[in-house]
Write a protein that holds these residues in place. Structure first.
Motif, PDB file in Angstrom:
ATOM      1  N   ARG A 169       0.827  -1.217   0.000  1.00  6.85           N
ATOM      2  CA  ARG A 169       0.000   0.000   0.000  1.00  6.85           C
ATOM      3  C   ARG A 169       0.861   1.266   0.000  1.00  6.85           C
ATOM      4  N   SER A 170       1.965   1.228  -0.754  1.00  5.84           N
ATOM      5  CA  SER A 170       2.816   2.427  -0.798  1.00  5.84           C
ATOM      6  C   SER A 170       2.151   3.502  -1.656  1.00  5.84           C
ATOM      7  N   GLY A 217       8.399  -5.698  -1.932  1.00  8.00           N
ATOM      8  CA  GLY A 217       9.840  -5.579  -1.683  1.00  8.00           C
ATOM      9  C   GLY A 217      10.358  -6.688  -0.791  1.00  8.00           C
ATOM     10  N   VAL A 238      11.641  -5.519  -6.874  1.00  5.73           N
ATOM     11  CA  VAL A 238      13.021  -5.605  -7.369  1.00  5.73           C
ATOM     12  C   VAL A 238      13.898  -5.719  -6.132  1.00  5.73           C
ATOM     13  N   THR A 284       8.711   2.137 -16.224  1.00  5.32           N
ATOM     14  CA  THR A 284       8.596   3.389 -15.472  1.00  5.32           C
ATOM     15  C   THR A 284       9.082   4.592 -16.287  1.00  5.32           C
TER      16      THR A 284
HETATM   17  P1  NAD Z   1       7.371   0.190   0.116  1.00  8.90           P
HETATM   18  O1  NAD Z   1       8.375  -0.442   1.025  1.00  8.90           O
HETATM   19  O2  NAD Z   1       7.134   1.637   0.165  1.00  8.90           O
HETATM   20  O3  NAD Z   1       5.972  -0.542   0.328  1.00  8.90           O
HETATM   21  C1  NAD Z   1       5.885  -1.938   0.454  1.00  8.90           C
HETATM   22  C2  NAD Z   1       4.459  -2.306   0.844  1.00  8.90           C
HETATM   23  O4  NAD Z   1       4.394  -3.717   0.923  1.00  8.90           O
HETATM   24  C3  NAD Z   1       4.037  -1.759   2.189  1.00  8.90           C
HETATM   25  O5  NAD Z   1       2.769  -1.164   2.051  1.00  8.90           O
HETATM   26  C4  NAD Z   1       3.922  -2.982   3.088  1.00  8.90           C
HETATM   27  O6  NAD Z   1       2.778  -2.940   3.924  1.00  8.90           O
HETATM   28  C5  NAD Z   1       3.778  -4.128   2.105  1.00  8.90           C
HETATM   29  N1  NAD Z   1       4.474  -5.313   2.613  1.00  8.90           N
HETATM   30  C6  NAD Z   1       5.789  -5.434   2.904  1.00  8.90           C
HETATM   31  N2  NAD Z   1       6.043  -6.677   3.398  1.00  8.90           N
HETATM   32  C7  NAD Z   1       4.874  -7.336   3.392  1.00  8.90           C
HETATM   33  C8  NAD Z   1       4.488  -8.632   3.790  1.00  8.90           C
HETATM   34  N3  NAD Z   1       5.379  -9.500   4.287  1.00  8.90           N
HETATM   35  N4  NAD Z   1       3.200  -8.966   3.666  1.00  8.90           N
HETATM   36  C9  NAD Z   1       2.283  -8.088   3.170  1.00  8.90           C
HETATM   37  N5  NAD Z   1       2.581  -6.852   2.777  1.00  8.90           N
HETATM   38  C10 NAD Z   1       3.864  -6.477   2.877  1.00  8.90           C
HETATM   39  O7  NAD Z   1       7.799  -0.289  -1.352  1.00  8.90           O
HETATM   40  P2  NAD Z   1       7.424   0.270  -2.818  1.00  8.90           P
HETATM   41  O8  NAD Z   1       8.120   1.543  -3.037  1.00  8.90           O
HETATM   42  O9  NAD Z   1       5.955   0.163  -3.049  1.00  8.90           O
HETATM   43  O10 NAD Z   1       8.154  -0.857  -3.684  1.00  8.90           O
HETATM   44  C11 NAD Z   1       7.805  -2.222  -3.600  1.00  8.90           C
HETATM   45  C12 NAD Z   1       8.734  -3.030  -4.463  1.00  8.90           C
HETATM   46  O11 NAD Z   1       8.589  -2.619  -5.826  1.00  8.90           O
HETATM   47  C13 NAD Z   1      10.221  -2.849  -4.152  1.00  8.90           C
HETATM   48  O12 NAD Z   1      10.892  -4.070  -4.373  1.00  8.90           O
HETATM   49  C14 NAD Z   1      10.682  -1.825  -5.154  1.00  8.90           C
HETATM   50  O13 NAD Z   1      12.058  -1.928  -5.458  1.00  8.90           O
HETATM   51  C15 NAD Z   1       9.840  -2.200  -6.348  1.00  8.90           C
HETATM   52  N6  NAD Z   1       9.590  -1.083  -7.289  1.00  8.90           N
HETATM   53  C16 NAD Z   1       9.870  -1.286  -8.589  1.00  8.90           C
HETATM   54  C17 NAD Z   1       9.655  -0.274  -9.508  1.00  8.90           C
HETATM   55  C18 NAD Z   1       9.957  -0.527 -10.959  1.00  8.90           C
HETATM   56  O14 NAD Z   1      10.233  -1.624 -11.330  1.00  8.90           O
HETATM   57  N7  NAD Z   1       9.894   0.408 -11.827  1.00  8.90           N
HETATM   58  C19 NAD Z   1       9.147   0.953  -9.093  1.00  8.90           C
HETATM   59  C20 NAD Z   1       8.836   1.135  -7.752  1.00  8.90           C
HETATM   60  C21 NAD Z   1       9.056   0.099  -6.848  1.00  8.90           C
END
Ligand code: NAD
Length: 303
Positions: A169-170, A217, A238, A284
């Motif tokens: 939920r980011s 993540g 990632v 992206t």
């Molecule tokens: P973030 O850390 O801000 O949010 C992660 C979310 O996942 C949080 O809301 C958390 O509640 C949830 N979460 C974490 N562990 C959990 C679990 N064990 N069970 C249930 N929910 C869980 O991360 P983000 O910025 O949203 O990024 C997420 C992933 O996506 C990362 O690996 C990041 O590198 C990747 N990402 C990739 C791209 C791209 O490919 N272009 C862009 C943005 C983010």
């Protein structure tokens, strides 16, 4: 049976071709091309490499591009003045501030100073609000969620009435993609559930998903038995899980990347799935280019 691979690298090429064509047409008809400025503060190696890729892509599609590099000790006031300058520069349609910023600068204040009509990242509260309202209010959907939706549509996956489960939920991925998929309109009209760290039974929710979007993540979080037969799985995660010698230069070490889904097992159950790397990742910057083009089109009244 093995799932169809949804390759971000291929979809990126198709979209960049479309953008290049449209930029040439606008140039011919209106005598202008989209202008993008990238503000980079300091010399963080990861930031430099992201900015370099953005510049390369902007050039490829025919944009004018300004790379504005500033010293790490630039004051907050000077950075705000710089943004004001680009807000008032008619040749600039998109302003991008590469994050993270140094600690002495208030990141939120800087991002909120960008004119929402040039906020091609789509993170300004005005654009977040527009996204929530949906329809023709939407100006710049944030780039990673926009890329995810585009991949689902181009893979031919039915979204109308589909059960979509979003893990995470980011503000940059989970919340906006959930919001986009529930809107009325093409590529959406889904029934959406968002799960997160406080969710009681993650597996049960994921098992219902016709479209499972995972952005947690956490490497390998989603187990194969959580995946519905024939579903579409979009793995946004990632995660650096180690290092290996580079294929180009064996003396150089590069990161080993893994997604949030156990890919090898999941691909035997899902109908379609994104790989990591080469899935959501390339989308992206592609969508950033599309937003910048859209910004010029709004200005010209042709969006
Ligand atoms: P973030 O850390 O801000 O949010 C992660 C979310 O996942 C949080 O809301 C958390 O509640 C949830 N979460 C974490 N562990 C959990 C679990 N064990 N069970 C249930 N929910 C869980 O991360 P983000 O910025 O949203 O990024 C997420 C992933 O996506 C990362 O690996 C990041 O590198 C990747 N990402 C990739 C791209 C791209 O490919 N272009 C862009 C943005 C983010």
């Amino acid at each position: 049976m093995s799932a169809k691979l949804i390759k971000g690298t291929e979809i990126r090429e198709a979209i960049l071709e479309e953008i290049t064509k449209e930029v040439a047409e606008i140039k011919e008809k209106h005598g202008v091309v989209p202008g993008l400025v990238t503000i980079l503060v300091g010399e963080n190696p990861a930031s430099i490499s992201y900015v370099t890729l953005k510049i390369k892509t902007a050039h490829r599609v025919g944009f004018t591009e300004i790379q504005d590099s500033q010293p790490v000790d630039i004051s907050e006031a000077d950075l705000l003045a710089l943004i004001d300058k680009y807000n008032n520069d008619d040749s600039i349609n998109g302003i991008l501030v590469q994050l993270p910023l140094p600690k002495h600068v208030n990141e939120k204040k800087v991002l909120n100073a960008i004119n929402p009509d040039k906020d091609v990242d789509g993170f300004h509260p005005v654009n977040v609000g527009r996204l929530m309202i949906g329809g023709d209010e939407v100006r710049f959907p944030p780039c990673t969620p926009a890329g995810i939706q585009e991949m689902i549509v181009r893979a031919g996956v039915e979204t109308s009435g589909a059960e979509v489960v979003v893990v995470g939920r980011s503000n940059i991925v989970g919340k906006p993609i959930a919001n986009m998929m529930l809107q009325k309109g093409p590529g959406a009209n889904s029934t959406v559930t968002v799960v997160h760290t406080r969710t009681k039974d993650l597996a049960a929710h994921c098992q219902r998903a016709d479209i499972l979007i995972v952005a947690a993540g956490v490497p390998g979080l989603v187990k194969p038995e959580w995946i519905k037969q024939g579903s579409c799985v979009i793995d946004v995660g990632v995660n650096r899980v180690g290092e290996k010698p580079s294929a180009k230069d064996p003396n150089k070490m590069v990161a080993i990347l893994k997604g949030d889904v156990d890919f090898d097992a999941a691909k035997e159950i899902a109908g379609s799935i994104t790989p990591v790397p080469g899935g959501v990742g390339p989308m992206t910057i592609t969508m950033l280019m599309r937003n910048t083009l859209k910004s010029l089109k709004f200005k010209l009244g042709i969006a």
